[in-house]
Design an enzyme around this catalytic site. Structure first.
Site, PDB file in Angstrom:
ATOM      1  N   HIS A 313       0.832  -1.099  -0.039  1.00  0.00           N
ATOM      2  CA  HIS A 313       0.210   0.097  -0.104  1.00  0.00           C
ATOM      3  C   HIS A 313       1.003   1.150  -0.038  1.00  0.00           C
ATOM      4  O   HIS A 313       1.699   1.099   0.532  1.00  0.00           O
ATOM      5  CB  HIS A 313      -0.904  -0.057   1.289  1.00  0.00           C
ATOM      6  N   ASP A 371      -7.888  -5.460  -0.253  1.00  0.00           N
ATOM      7  CA  ASP A 371      -8.240  -6.025  -1.199  1.00  0.00           C
ATOM      8  C   ASP A 371      -8.020  -7.741  -1.005  1.00  0.00           C
ATOM      9  O   ASP A 371      -8.395  -8.613  -1.711  1.00  0.00           O
ATOM     10  CB  ASP A 371      -7.570  -5.821  -2.558  1.00  0.00           C
TER      11      ASP A 371
HETATM   12  C1  SDX Z   1      -6.274   0.104  -3.099  1.00  0.00           C
HETATM   13  O1  SDX Z   1      -4.245   4.495  -2.332  1.00  0.00           O
HETATM   14  C2  SDX Z   1      -5.186   4.020  -1.687  1.00  0.00           C
HETATM   15  O2  SDX Z   1      -5.805   4.354  -0.717  1.00  0.00           O
HETATM   16  C3  SDX Z   1      -5.962   2.637  -2.232  1.00  0.00           C
HETATM   17  C4  SDX Z   1      -6.777   1.905  -1.625  1.00  0.00           C
HETATM   18  C5  SDX Z   1      -8.264   2.553  -1.304  1.00  0.00           C
HETATM   19  O3  SDX Z   1      -9.113   2.246  -0.416  1.00  0.00           O
HETATM   20  O4  SDX Z   1      -8.439   3.444  -2.285  1.00  0.00           O
HETATM   21  O5  SDX Z   1      -6.259   1.518  -0.198  1.00  0.00           O
HETATM   22  C6  SDX Z   1      -7.436   0.633  -2.224  1.00  0.00           C
HETATM   23  O6  SDX Z   1      -5.803   0.324  -4.146  1.00  0.00           O
HETATM   24  C7  SDX Z   1      -5.157  -0.892  -2.272  1.00  0.00           C
HETATM   25  C8  SDX Z   1      -4.156  -1.482  -3.374  1.00  0.00           C
HETATM   26  C9  SDX Z   1      -4.551  -2.694  -4.141  1.00  0.00           C
HETATM   27  N1  SDX Z   1      -3.332  -2.890  -5.197  1.00  0.00           N
HETATM   28  C10 SDX Z   1      -2.853  -4.158  -5.076  1.00  0.00           C
HETATM   29  O7  SDX Z   1      -2.932  -4.903  -4.114  1.00  0.00           O
HETATM   30  C11 SDX Z   1      -1.413  -4.306  -6.201  1.00  0.00           C
HETATM   31  C12 SDX Z   1      -0.504  -4.791  -5.467  1.00  0.00           C
HETATM   32  N2  SDX Z   1       0.381  -3.846  -4.903  1.00  0.00           N
HETATM   33  C13 SDX Z   1       0.973  -2.961  -5.719  1.00  0.00           C
HETATM   34  O8  SDX Z   1       0.604  -2.708  -7.265  1.00  0.00           O
HETATM   35  C14 SDX Z   1       1.787  -1.846  -4.818  1.00  0.00           C
HETATM   36  O9  SDX Z   1       2.078  -2.333  -3.463  1.00  0.00           O
HETATM   37  C15 SDX Z   1       0.634  -0.597  -4.823  1.00  0.00           C
HETATM   38  C16 SDX Z   1       0.097  -0.018  -5.959  1.00  0.00           C
HETATM   39  C17 SDX Z   1      -0.504  -0.679  -3.911  1.00  0.00           C
HETATM   40  C18 SDX Z   1       1.628   0.463  -4.009  1.00  0.00           C
HETATM   41  O10 SDX Z   1       2.517   0.776  -4.678  1.00  0.00           O
HETATM   42  P1  SDX Z   1       3.501   1.745  -4.432  1.00  0.00           P
HETATM   43  O11 SDX Z   1       3.261   2.690  -3.186  1.00  0.00           O
HETATM   44  O12 SDX Z   1       3.766   2.935  -5.543  1.00  0.00           O
HETATM   45  O13 SDX Z   1       4.894   1.197  -4.182  1.00  0.00           O
HETATM   46  P2  SDX Z   1       6.083   0.534  -5.113  1.00  0.00           P
HETATM   47  O14 SDX Z   1       5.142   0.076  -6.486  1.00  0.00           O
HETATM   48  O15 SDX Z   1       6.763   1.653  -5.558  1.00  0.00           O
HETATM   49  O16 SDX Z   1       6.475  -0.524  -4.359  1.00  0.00           O
HETATM   50  C19 SDX Z   1       7.674  -0.666  -3.606  1.00  0.00           C
HETATM   51  C20 SDX Z   1       8.437  -1.741  -3.739  1.00  0.00           C
HETATM   52  C21 SDX Z   1       9.055  -2.004  -5.207  1.00  0.00           C
HETATM   53  O17 SDX Z   1      10.228  -2.609  -4.990  1.00  0.00           O
HETATM   54  P3  SDX Z   1      11.530  -2.013  -5.245  1.00  0.00           P
HETATM   55  O18 SDX Z   1      11.325  -1.242  -6.707  1.00  0.00           O
HETATM   56  O19 SDX Z   1      11.706  -0.974  -3.940  1.00  0.00           O
HETATM   57  O20 SDX Z   1      12.599  -2.998  -5.101  1.00  0.00           O
HETATM   58  O21 SDX Z   1       7.631  -2.809  -3.302  1.00  0.00           O
HETATM   59  C22 SDX Z   1       7.562  -3.684  -4.395  1.00  0.00           C
HETATM   60  C23 SDX Z   1       7.860  -2.945  -5.544  1.00  0.00           C
HETATM   61  O22 SDX Z   1       8.368  -3.714  -6.650  1.00  0.00           O
HETATM   62  N3  SDX Z   1       6.318  -3.987  -4.291  1.00  0.00           N
HETATM   63  C24 SDX Z   1       5.732  -5.300  -4.521  1.00  0.00           C
HETATM   64  C25 SDX Z   1       4.499  -5.289  -4.373  1.00  0.00           C
HETATM   65  N4  SDX Z   1       3.970  -4.041  -4.207  1.00  0.00           N
HETATM   66  C26 SDX Z   1       4.988  -3.360  -4.127  1.00  0.00           C
HETATM   67  N5  SDX Z   1       6.416  -6.444  -4.634  1.00  0.00           N
HETATM   68  C27 SDX Z   1       5.683  -7.574  -4.859  1.00  0.00           C
HETATM   69  N6  SDX Z   1       4.282  -7.928  -4.862  1.00  0.00           N
HETATM   70  C28 SDX Z   1       3.576  -6.379  -4.356  1.00  0.00           C
HETATM   71  N7  SDX Z   1       2.282  -6.582  -4.295  1.00  0.00           N
END
Ligand code: SDX
Length: 436
Positions: A313, A371
């Site tokens: 998140h 989710d």
């Molecule tokens: C919702 O904003 C809100 O409030 C949203 C929400 C709401 O109520 O409106 O809470 C609802 O959208 C919840 C999130 C649902 N999405 C997912 O579950 C999809 C999977 N999660 C990711 O796509 C991600 O975690 C996000 C999009 C939720 C957050 O992305 P960020 O904050 O931009 O973080 P990032 O992508 O920069 O990740 C940081 C690191 C990265 O690795 P490094 O480059 O630092 O090595 O964490 C890794 C990412 O690769 N990473 C993951 C991951 N999520 C982040 N690695 C594996 N699996 C994951 N799910």
């Protein structure tokens, strides 16, 4: 309420030139980080801030929802989400989001009655639905249906009339369950089920989803209670992607139905509200607890686009308080349905256990979000995976309309128009085709 101007300021010294340092006021809110008010930055320095993804940007002042990512706090108008989910109906929370207070007994009855009287949709909308292929994704239908509502409800389009704003907000909250259930019925070739004014909001949705004309449908009180709780947990969440989309679309003074349609489009993405569908598809792909290590490995591999859906998140860096409540609800619903040995739940719990002990996820503070478990409950209720995000949209409509009202009523609001860092070609002349 307004931001408190502190006596603190932030000085920006560019290339050591202290004499021409830019200075900005620091504002503080009721709680949460202070903000540096950089509205005058371009005027003072000729430069923009640069913040792709808005990782460090506050876009507005708001009194609706407060989240603290480090402490895992989510409050609506000061009330903790777990307290609201346990003690309130979704419509009480809608009243809270819209008007700032939980309704008293009289207000509650009036608000529920008023919403109930708006749950039907114009009969001609059925023609719009019938223009879609049966296998259309429900979100494609909802985007179209919601944006089309301005063609039907001309008496709630004047965004500068508070009464028309309120009417549009109540219509949206009331009609989303009807439109969502209609998308489901259409996809399975069942006749649409009209709202039943004798049922409460959550029970009415389940009835529109699962009743058939040939026999009496009895709504399970356990499922209705779980649906009510799930709707509360998804109602609002500060300035997330879809809420920010609604605010940006509304800043051009577009009508409320078009702006909610924009919010639905943004929510659809698997990185946002589409994650609940993606979680179930991921659990299906994993198929068995023994395959979890392979998928954990893929989730950590930068060359592999696979991510653990339902994990991570942008704001919560300890845990998502909603996930904890949903996980408890999961047991209740599965027990009610005699499906406690649901294989997907077993995979989800094992996946959570392994990931939370894996350095990659711990170091990046990745853990189940709202989710991760919701899809397991929806699926157990008999809701098709493709409709999960529609349920998220149905619930988040309450937050979208509340945030929309707050923005439109703000005397300082202006059209949202970010700038950019241009890294393209410099000026050049057009040459004739034979010279290019
Ligand atoms: C919702 O904003 C809100 O409030 C949203 C929400 C709401 O109520 O409106 O809470 C609802 O959208 C919840 C999130 C649902 N999405 C997912 O579950 C999809 C999977 N999660 C990711 O796509 C991600 O975690 C996000 C999009 C939720 C957050 O992305 P960020 O904050 O931009 O973080 P990032 O992508 O920069 O990740 C940081 C690191 C990265 O690795 P490094 O480059 O630092 O090595 O964490 C890794 C990412 O690769 N990473 C993951 C991951 N999520 C982040 N690695 C594996 N699996 C994951 N799910």
């Amino acid at each position: 309420m307004a931001a408190n101007t502190t006596n603190k300021t932030a000085k920006l010294i560019i290339n050591g030139d202290e004499a021409n340092a830019a200075e900005f006021p620091i504002l503080s809110g009721t709680e949460g980080p202070d903000v540096i008010d950089v509205r005058s930055l371009y005027k003072q320095t000729g430069m923009f801030t640069h913040d792709p993804g808005f990782m460090s940007t506050s876009s507005c002042e708001s009194t609706i929802t407060f989240i603290d990512g480090e402490k895992g706090i989510l409050r609506h108008r000061g009330y903790d989400i777990a307290d609201l989910a346990e003690k309130c109906t979704f419509l009480e929370v809608c009243h809270l989001l819209l008007y700032g207070e939980l309704p008293n007994t009289k207000e509650k009855e009036e608000f529920e009655r008023n919403i109930t009287m708006h749950t039907m949709v114009h009969e001609q909308l059925q023609i719009l639905y019938k223009g879609f292929p049966r296998r259309s994704h429900p979100m494609a239908i909802l985007v179209g249906a919601v944006a089309s509502l301005s063609a039907f409800y001309h008496d709630s389009l004047d965004i500068y009339d508070p009464e028309e704003r309120d009417l549009a907000s109540r219509r949206m909250i009331a009609k989303m369950p009807t439109l969502t259930a209609m998308a489901f019925k259409y996809s399975i070739g069942h006749p649409f089920v009209y709202p039943d004014n004798n049922l409460d909001f959550a029970a009415n949705f389940l009835n529109m989803m699962f009743a058939v004309p040939c026999e009496q449908y009895k709504v399970s009180p356990v499922l209705s209670k779980a649906m009510n709780k799930l709707m509360i947990l998804h109602a609002d969440h500060e300035q997330n992607a879809s809420t920010s989309t609604v605010r940006l679309a509304s800043s051009s003074q577009a009508n409320p139905f078009a702006c909610i349609g924009a919010g639905i489009s943004s929510l659809w993405g698997p990185a946002h509200g589409g994650a609940n569908q993606a979680v179930i598809e991921m659990l299906d792909m994993i198929g068995d607890v023994k395959n979890i290590p392979e998928f954990i490995k893929r989730a950590k591999d930068k060359d592999d686009p696979f991510r653990l859906m339902g994990f991570g998140h942008r704001v919560y860096k300890n845990y998502d308080p909603r996930a904890a409540v949903i996980k408890d609800s999961c047991y209740e619903v599965l027990e009610e349905l005699g499906a406690v040995d649901n294989p997907k739940l077993a995979i989800a719990m094992e996946l959570e256990k392994i990931a939370l002990n894996d350095e990659y996820f711990v170091q990046r503070k990745l853990f189940p979000n709202v989710d991760f478990y919701s899809g397991i409950i929806y699926e157990a209720m008999g809701i098709p995976t493709t409709l999960f995000t529609g349920l998220f949209a149905m619930s988040r409509t309450a937050g979208w309309v509340a945030q929309w009202q707050e923005m439109i009523a703000d005397p300082d609001q202006k059209i949202g128009r970010p700038r950019q860092l241009y890294i393209g070609e410099g000026a050049r002349k057009v040459l004739p085709p034979n010279k290019r």
